[in-house]
Scaffold this active site. Structure first.
Site, PDB file in Angstrom:
ATOM      1  N   LYS A 280     -18.635  49.790  -6.092  1.00 27.98           N
ATOM      2  CA  LYS A 280     -17.466  50.679  -6.108  1.00 27.98           C
ATOM      3  C   LYS A 280     -17.752  52.018  -5.445  1.00 27.98           C
ATOM      4  CE  LYS A 280     -16.577  50.941 -10.468  1.00 27.98           C
ATOM      5  NZ  LYS A 280     -17.723  50.113 -10.891  1.00 27.98           N
TER       6      LYS A 280
ATOM      7  N   LEU B 162     -20.050  52.831  -3.138  1.00 30.27           N
ATOM      8  CA  LEU B 162     -20.145  52.666  -1.688  1.00 30.27           C
ATOM      9  C   LEU B 162     -18.758  52.499  -1.075  1.00 30.27           C
ATOM     10  CD1 LEU B 162     -21.658  52.219   0.960  1.00 30.27           C
ATOM     11  CD2 LEU B 162     -21.909  49.803   0.308  1.00 30.27           C
TER      12      LEU B 162
ATOM     13  N   LYS C   4     -14.213  61.287  -9.426  1.00 28.41           N
ATOM     14  CA  LYS C   4     -14.591  60.321 -10.463  1.00 28.41           C
ATOM     15  C   LYS C   4     -14.454  61.037 -11.799  1.00 28.41           C
ATOM     16  CE  LYS C   4     -17.765  56.899 -12.122  1.00 28.41           C
ATOM     17  NZ  LYS C   4     -18.550  55.740 -11.689  1.00 28.41           N
TER      18      LYS C   4
ATOM     19  N   ASP D 100     -22.442  59.538  -9.383  1.00 30.18           N
ATOM     20  CA  ASP D 100     -21.705  58.976  -8.250  1.00 30.18           C
ATOM     21  C   ASP D 100     -21.102  60.092  -7.402  1.00 30.18           C
ATOM     22  OD1 ASP D 100     -22.331  56.410  -9.082  1.00 30.18           O
ATOM     23  OD2 ASP D 100     -20.526  56.229 -10.303  1.00 30.18           O
TER      24      ASP D 100
ATOM     25  N   GLU E  29     -12.433  57.056  -8.341  1.00 35.78           N
ATOM     26  CA  GLU E  29     -13.336  55.958  -8.680  1.00 35.78           C
ATOM     27  C   GLU E  29     -13.356  55.747 -10.186  1.00 35.78           C
ATOM     28  OE1 GLU E  29     -17.988  54.459  -8.370  1.00 35.78           O
ATOM     29  OE2 GLU E  29     -17.389  56.290  -7.320  1.00 35.78           O
TER      30      GLU E  29
ATOM     31  N   ASP F 146     -21.156  42.272   0.342  1.00 28.58           N
ATOM     32  CA  ASP F 146     -22.244  41.297   0.341  1.00 28.58           C
ATOM     33  C   ASP F 146     -21.794  39.983   0.988  1.00 28.58           C
ATOM     34  OD1 ASP F 146     -24.785  40.331  -0.076  1.00 28.58           O
ATOM     35  OD2 ASP F 146     -24.801  40.718  -2.230  1.00 28.58           O
TER      36      ASP F 146
END
Length: 209
Positions: A16, A18, A33, A44, A101, A162
């Site tokens: 999240k 990134l 955040k 973060d 976030e 990924d």
């Protein structure tokens, strides 16, 4: 888009932060955040500051909790209760897009009765769902999309991380939500990588937002 863009995921540790950095960079947005649980290895917010453009506006947390645990547990440990109304009243005001976030996934508890999904609704935000390709991610992805659907939470689309598998098109088809981007695996999550990925996904993001 006037709604805040809320970055949430299908679980914890799926990228999240990134993705938040890439989306913030792509849209030249502000980042926020509101709830950080665990900061022994940094926050973060700090990572976003270090890995996006120097001009990026990064807003401070409303709750910054030491324990790396579910926010309702971490806050209980520190003798505080996370108040969604307090978070909403501290929402940054700007003409720029605001990337928010979340903490963990949509059904992570913030207190004894409210979840991250309740914060999304209270902020009147639209969601970008982050999924990482791993064994079991199809189930987790479909459950997350279903949680949004039953709560009436607007979803902009998916960003995948990924390359374990190739589930993106299937997940998008089953959920009827678009794929905004697929972020490749890297051992070098730094400012250069964030900027490169932001440039690649900017047109897709602006098309859907």
């Amino acid at each position: 888009m006037s709604k805040p863009i809320f970055i949430t995921g299908i679980g914890t540790g799926i990228g999240k932060t990134l993705v938040s950095a890439i989306v913030t960079e792509a849209l030249q947005a502000h980042y926020w955040k509101p709830v950080q649980a665990g900061f022994a290895d940094g926050t973060d917010t700090g990572w976003i500051k270090a890995n996006t453009s120097e001009s990026t506006v990064v807003h401070p947390e409303v709750y910054k909790l030491a324990m790396p645990a579910s926010p309702h547990i971490a806050s209980r440990e520190e003798g505080v209760e996370i108040d969604i109304d307090r978070i909403v009243s501290n929402k940054p005001q700007s003409k720029c897009p605001l990337v928010v976030e979340g903490a963990g996934g949509l059904l992570v508890p913030l207190n004894d009765s409210q979840f991250v999904a309740d914060l999304v609704i209270a902020l009147d935000a639209a969601v970008i769902l982050v999924s990482r390709n791993y064994l079991g991610s199809i189930n987790h992805s479909l459950l997350t999309a279903e949680a949004c659907r039953v709560r009436g939470i607007p979803v902009i689309g998916w960003i995948f991380n990924d390359h374990f598998g190739s589930y993106e098109n299937e997940i998008a088809g089953w959920t009827k939500l678009p794929v905004l981007a697929s972020i490749p695996f890297t051992d070098h999550c730094d400012r250069d990588f964030v900027r490169d990925q932001a440039n690649k996904i900017r047109s897709s993001l602006t098309h859907y937002i």
